[in-house]
Design a protein around this motif. Structure first.
Motif, short mmCIF file in Angstrom:
data_model
loop_
_atom_site.label_atom_id
_atom_site.label_comp_id
_atom_site.label_asym_id
_atom_site.label_seq_id
_atom_site.Cartn_x
_atom_site.Cartn_y
_atom_site.Cartn_z
N LEU A 12 -34.27 -26.31 -62.09
CA LEU A 12 -35.72 -25.55 -61.03
C LEU A 12 -35.75 -26.43 -59.72
O LEU A 12 -37.07 -26.66 -60.09
CB LEU A 12 -36.20 -24.93 -61.97
N GLN A 13 -35.38 -25.60 -59.05
CA GLN A 13 -35.92 -26.21 -57.98
C GLN A 13 -35.32 -25.06 -56.15
O GLN A 13 -35.39 -23.80 -56.93
CB GLN A 13 -35.40 -27.60 -57.58
N GLY A 14 -36.33 -25.70 -55.09
CA GLY A 14 -36.35 -25.04 -54.34
C GLY A 14 -36.13 -23.49 -54.24
O GLY A 14 -37.20 -23.20 -54.92
N ARG A 15 -35.08 -22.94 -53.45
CA ARG A 15 -34.90 -21.56 -53.98
C ARG A 15 -35.47 -20.85 -55.34
O ARG A 15 -35.34 -19.38 -55.19
CB ARG A 15 -33.24 -20.60 -52.67
N THR A 16 -34.59 -21.65 -56.05
CA THR A 16 -34.24 -21.07 -57.37
C THR A 16 -35.78 -20.43 -58.06
O THR A 16 -36.42 -19.53 -58.59
CB THR A 16 -33.33 -21.92 -58.45
N ALA A 17 -36.56 -21.34 -57.64
CA ALA A 17 -37.73 -21.50 -57.97
C ALA A 17 -38.63 -20.64 -56.65
O ALA A 17 -40.03 -19.58 -58.00
CB ALA A 17 -38.51 -23.05 -57.78
N LEU A 18 -38.12 -20.38 -55.79
CA LEU A 18 -38.81 -19.19 -54.89
C LEU A 18 -38.43 -18.37 -55.65
O LEU A 18 -39.91 -16.61 -55.83
CB LEU A 18 -38.81 -19.56 -53.90
N HIS A 19 -37.61 -17.46 -55.86
CA HIS A 19 -36.84 -16.51 -56.76
C HIS A 19 -37.50 -15.84 -57.50
O HIS A 19 -37.91 -15.10 -57.94
CB HIS A 19 -35.57 -16.42 -56.33
N LEU A 20 -37.36 -17.10 -58.88
CA LEU A 20 -38.31 -16.77 -60.06
C LEU A 20 -39.68 -16.51 -60.06
O LEU A 20 -39.85 -15.89 -60.79
CB LEU A 20 -38.23 -18.49 -60.60
N PHE A 21 -40.41 -17.29 -58.82
CA PHE A 21 -42.26 -16.65 -58.47
C PHE A 21 -42.33 -15.64 -57.97
O PHE A 21 -42.98 -14.73 -58.39
CB PHE A 21 -42.44 -17.70 -57.81
N ALA A 22 -40.93 -14.95 -57.08
CA ALA A 22 -41.33 -13.56 -57.15
C ALA A 22 -40.78 -12.71 -57.96
O ALA A 22 -41.85 -11.95 -57.61
CB ALA A 22 -39.97 -13.83 -55.82
N GLY A 23 -40.00 -13.01 -58.39
CA GLY A 23 -39.89 -12.35 -59.85
C GLY A 23 -41.10 -11.59 -60.67
O GLY A 23 -41.55 -10.48 -60.74
N GLY A 24 -41.45 -12.96 -60.68
CA GLY A 24 -43.34 -12.73 -61.43
C GLY A 24 -43.77 -11.94 -61.02
O GLY A 24 -44.53 -11.46 -62.28
N LEU A 25 -43.93 -12.22 -59.45
CA LEU A 25 -45.49 -11.66 -58.83
C LEU A 25 -44.55 -9.72 -58.92
O LEU A 25 -45.93 -9.58 -59.25
CB LEU A 25 -45.32 -12.15 -57.87
N ALA A 26 -43.35 -9.67 -58.45
CA ALA A 26 -42.86 -8.75 -58.72
C ALA A 26 -43.65 -7.66 -59.96
O ALA A 26 -44.13 -6.36 -60.40
CB ALA A 26 -42.11 -8.21 -58.12
N GLY A 27 -43.01 -8.29 -61.11
CA GLY A 27 -43.19 -7.97 -62.22
C GLY A 27 -44.70 -7.51 -62.13
O GLY A 27 -45.51 -6.89 -63.74
N LEU A 28 -46.16 -8.97 -62.63
CA LEU A 28 -47.11 -8.75 -62.67
C LEU A 28 -48.04 -7.31 -61.87
O LEU A 28 -48.70 -6.71 -62.03
CB LEU A 28 -47.44 -9.80 -62.49
N LEU A 29 -47.23 -7.16 -60.86
CA LEU A 29 -48.20 -6.31 -60.13
C LEU A 29 -47.77 -4.93 -60.59
O LEU A 29 -49.65 -4.61 -60.44
CB LEU A 29 -47.42 -6.63 -58.52
N ILE A 30 -46.95 -4.40 -61.10
CA ILE A 30 -46.19 -3.38 -61.63
C ILE A 30 -47.69 -3.19 -62.65
O ILE A 30 -47.53 -1.82 -63.31
CB ILE A 30 -44.92 -3.36 -61.60
N TRP A 31 -47.42 -4.53 -63.36
CA TRP A 31 -48.16 -4.40 -65.02
C TRP A 31 -49.36 -3.96 -64.18
O TRP A 31 -49.97 -3.69 -65.26
CB TRP A 31 -48.02 -5.74 -65.28
N GLU A 32 -50.07 -4.69 -63.44
CA GLU A 32 -51.49 -4.86 -63.50
C GLU A 32 -52.29 -2.87 -63.21
O GLU A 32 -53.13 -2.34 -63.80
CB GLU A 32 -52.06 -5.01 -61.72
#
Length: 211
Positions: A12-32
């Motif tokens: 879990l580093q670099g682009r993988t971390a960014l991709h992971l958190f981008a997924g979390g943010l997208a999911g959370l925005l829809i959740w909201e």
């Protein structure tokens, strides 16, 4: 071959971390939108994860956590916490989709059985159980391993919130004691959140648009 059986990056580093958190943010925005707008339109009140955090703090520690801190914790878990947990589990737990599906199936069925034993089982609970079990069973006919795994993770986030954290906060198991309506809306919201987060992360990671 399932997503769990394919070779995946385990660092879990670099682009993988960014991709992971981008997924979390997208999911959370829809959740909201689901939690604060659609759930309120259906039930008359929204889903409030910050309220669950406060219930845990009050029940276990006798503390009242300020609203802004609770909201920050909610966003931290949605954008970072759950995605990191997914990364660890999906990369290091053998046959993780089967394990997580079994956890949700067994625990939720146990909750429904408890209602039956207590004489408080109602038709809405049967409908709810059928919907949850039916969603888990879609893995058998789902042609996309990625989507199947994403749904599994969404189910598991619901178990974590209401099957684990709710009782820790002094609330009923899966919030079934509160009638089931709030738990059902939470179920749908968590499935959407978790599925979107995983689907987007894995698509970004492969960069091929593969299902």
């Amino acid at each position: 071959m399932t997503m769990a059986a394919e070779a995946k990056p385990a660092t879990l580093q670099g682009r993988t971390a960014l991709h992971l958190f981008a997924g979390g943010l997208a999911g959370l925005l829809i959740w909201e939108v689901w939690a604060r707008v659609l759930t309120k339109a259906v039930l008359g009140y929204p889903l409030e994860p910050a309220g669950l955090i406060d219930a845990i703090a009050q029940h276990r520690l006798g503390l009242s956590v300020p609203y802004l801190i609770r909201e920050a914790l909610h966003y931290g878990v949605g954008i970072v916490g759950y995605p990191v947990a997914y990364f660890v589990i999906s990369r290091f737990v053998p046959r993780w989709p089967v394990v997580l599906d079994a956890i949700v199936l067994v625990t939720f069925s146990a909750g429904i059985a408890g209602l039956i034993a207590a004489g408080s089982f109602a038709p809405i609970h049967f409908i709810f159980w059928t919907a949850a079990v039916g969603l888990i069973a879609t893995r058998a006919i789902n042609r996309s391993p990625l989507i199947a795994d994403a749904i599994t993770w969404g189910n598991f986030t619901w178990f974590n919130a209401l099957g684990l954290m709710a009782p820790v906060g002094g609330l009923s198991f899966y919030l079934l004691g509160e009638g089931g309506e709030l738990s059902y809306m939470s179920f749908v919201g968590h499935v959407i959140y978790g599925a979107v987060a995983v689907w987007l992360f894995e698509r970004l990671e492969t960069g091929t648009g593969r299902d």
